[in-house]
Design an enzyme around this catalytic site. Structure first.
Site, PDB file in Angstrom:
ATOM      1  N   LYS A  57       0.818  -1.216   0.000  1.00  0.00           N
ATOM      2  CA  LYS A  57       0.000   0.000   0.000  1.00  0.00           C
ATOM      3  C   LYS A  57       0.852   1.266   0.000  1.00  0.00           C
ATOM      4  CE  LYS A  57      -2.219  -0.314   3.908  1.00  0.00           C
ATOM      5  NZ  LYS A  57      -1.555  -1.401   4.579  1.00  0.00           N
ATOM      6  N   ARG A  95      11.820  -5.813   4.500  1.00  0.00           N
ATOM      7  CA  ARG A  95      11.436  -4.403   4.481  1.00  0.00           C
ATOM      8  C   ARG A  95      12.383  -3.550   5.330  1.00  0.00           C
ATOM      9  NH1 ARG A  95       5.265  -2.361   4.816  1.00  0.00           N
ATOM     10  NH2 ARG A  95       5.391  -2.392   7.066  1.00  0.00           N
ATOM     11  N   ARG A 146      11.910  -1.922  10.987  1.00  0.00           N
ATOM     12  CA  ARG A 146      10.951  -1.426  11.972  1.00  0.00           C
ATOM     13  C   ARG A 146      10.706  -2.514  13.008  1.00  0.00           C
ATOM     14  NH1 ARG A 146       5.908   0.801   8.676  1.00  0.00           N
ATOM     15  NH2 ARG A 146       4.842  -0.620  10.055  1.00  0.00           N
ATOM     16  N   ARG A 161       0.064  -8.805  13.398  1.00  0.00           N
ATOM     17  CA  ARG A 161      -0.526  -7.744  12.558  1.00  0.00           C
ATOM     18  C   ARG A 161      -1.421  -8.341  11.472  1.00  0.00           C
ATOM     19  NH1 ARG A 161       4.327  -4.302  10.557  1.00  0.00           N
ATOM     20  NH2 ARG A 161       2.773  -2.823   9.840  1.00  0.00           N
ATOM     21  N   ARG A 192      -9.051   1.388   9.474  1.00  0.00           N
ATOM     22  CA  ARG A 192      -8.636   0.010   9.717  1.00  0.00           C
ATOM     23  C   ARG A 192      -9.678  -0.759  10.517  1.00  0.00           C
ATOM     24  NH1 ARG A 192      -2.649   1.086   9.430  1.00  0.00           N
ATOM     25  NH2 ARG A 192      -1.549  -0.872   9.611  1.00  0.00           N
TER      26      ARG A 192
END
Ligand code: AMP
Length: 211
Positions: A13, A123, A156, A167, A88
């Site tokens: 996204k 990531r 992160r 998540r 969300r």
């Protein structure tokens, strides 16, 4: 254009938001980035949010709704915007409706969980400006260094494997029902996320051209 980007964390996204944002000259509003910036500055909101973020849980609705209300009232949002990571939950989507914000589409980028876990392990984000990269799919020009601001690229905390699984569960339980919510409003667009960012972008732009 007023666009919502839906999709599991790691579905791409953020990357697509950056691309669309540039193409249509409209701002991207990422609640995750706003919260992380607050956390870095050590504001009260940031400190409250930290425990939720670190565990991969959602920050309470009233906090993020407050953030969005404030941000959408700024002048750069009047000609349109992309919401990346908001809403969300159903209450967040209802809050947006109550604010009288008529969105044009909610575009869901769909990627299988197994692929997401693989992607998220690679990531990296810039600790200074928040730009995101990937060790395989979106490499910076110089390893470990942000193309935009020269900041250091880091993993992160909430991209660590255990948190990623949490998540994903949170996404399926609390965010995925939004697809039905926007389908009922005839605003849902679905795009299958591809391995190559440019291939996903082509599908996203095609879907957007049809609204
Ligand atoms: P993101 O960068 O969008 O994946 O967001 C990182 C974290 O910020 C999430 O795992 C949540 O803890 C929090 N967060 C961001 N956006 C929201 C939202 N709309 N509602 C609740 N929590 C959020």
């Amino acid at each position: 254009m007023k666009l919502i980007l839906l999709g599991a964390p790691g579905a791409g996204k953020g990357t697509q938001a950056e691309i669309i944002s540039e193409k249509f000259s409209i701002p991207t509003i990422s609640t995750g980035n706003i919260i992380r910036a607050a956390l870095k500055e050590g504001t009260e909101m940031g400190l409250k949010a930290k425990a939720y973020i670190d565990k991969g849980e959602l920050v309470p609705d009233e906090v993020v709704i407050g953030i969005i209300k404030e941000r959408l009232s700024e002048s750069d949002c009047q000609g349109g915007f992309i919401l990346d990571g908001f809403p969300r939950t159903i209450p967040q989507a209802k809050a947006l409706d109550t604010m009288g914000i008529a969105i044009d589409a909610a575009l869901s980028i769909e990627v299988m969980d197994s692929e997401i876990v693989k992607r998220m392990s690679g990531r990296r984000v810039c600790e200074k400006c928040g730009a995101s990269y990937h060790t395989e799919y979106k490499k910076p020009a110089v390893e470990g260094v942000c193309n935009t601001c020269g900041g250091k690229l880091v993993i992160r905390k909430d991209d660590e494997p255990e948190t990623v699984l949490n998540r994903l569960n949170v996404y399926h339980e609390q965010t995925e029902p939004l697809k039905d919510y926007y389908k009922a409003q005839e605003k849902l667009l679905i795009v299958e996320g591809q391995d190559d960012v440019a291939d996903t972008t082509a599908l996203v732009l095609k879907a957007l051209s049809e609204i």
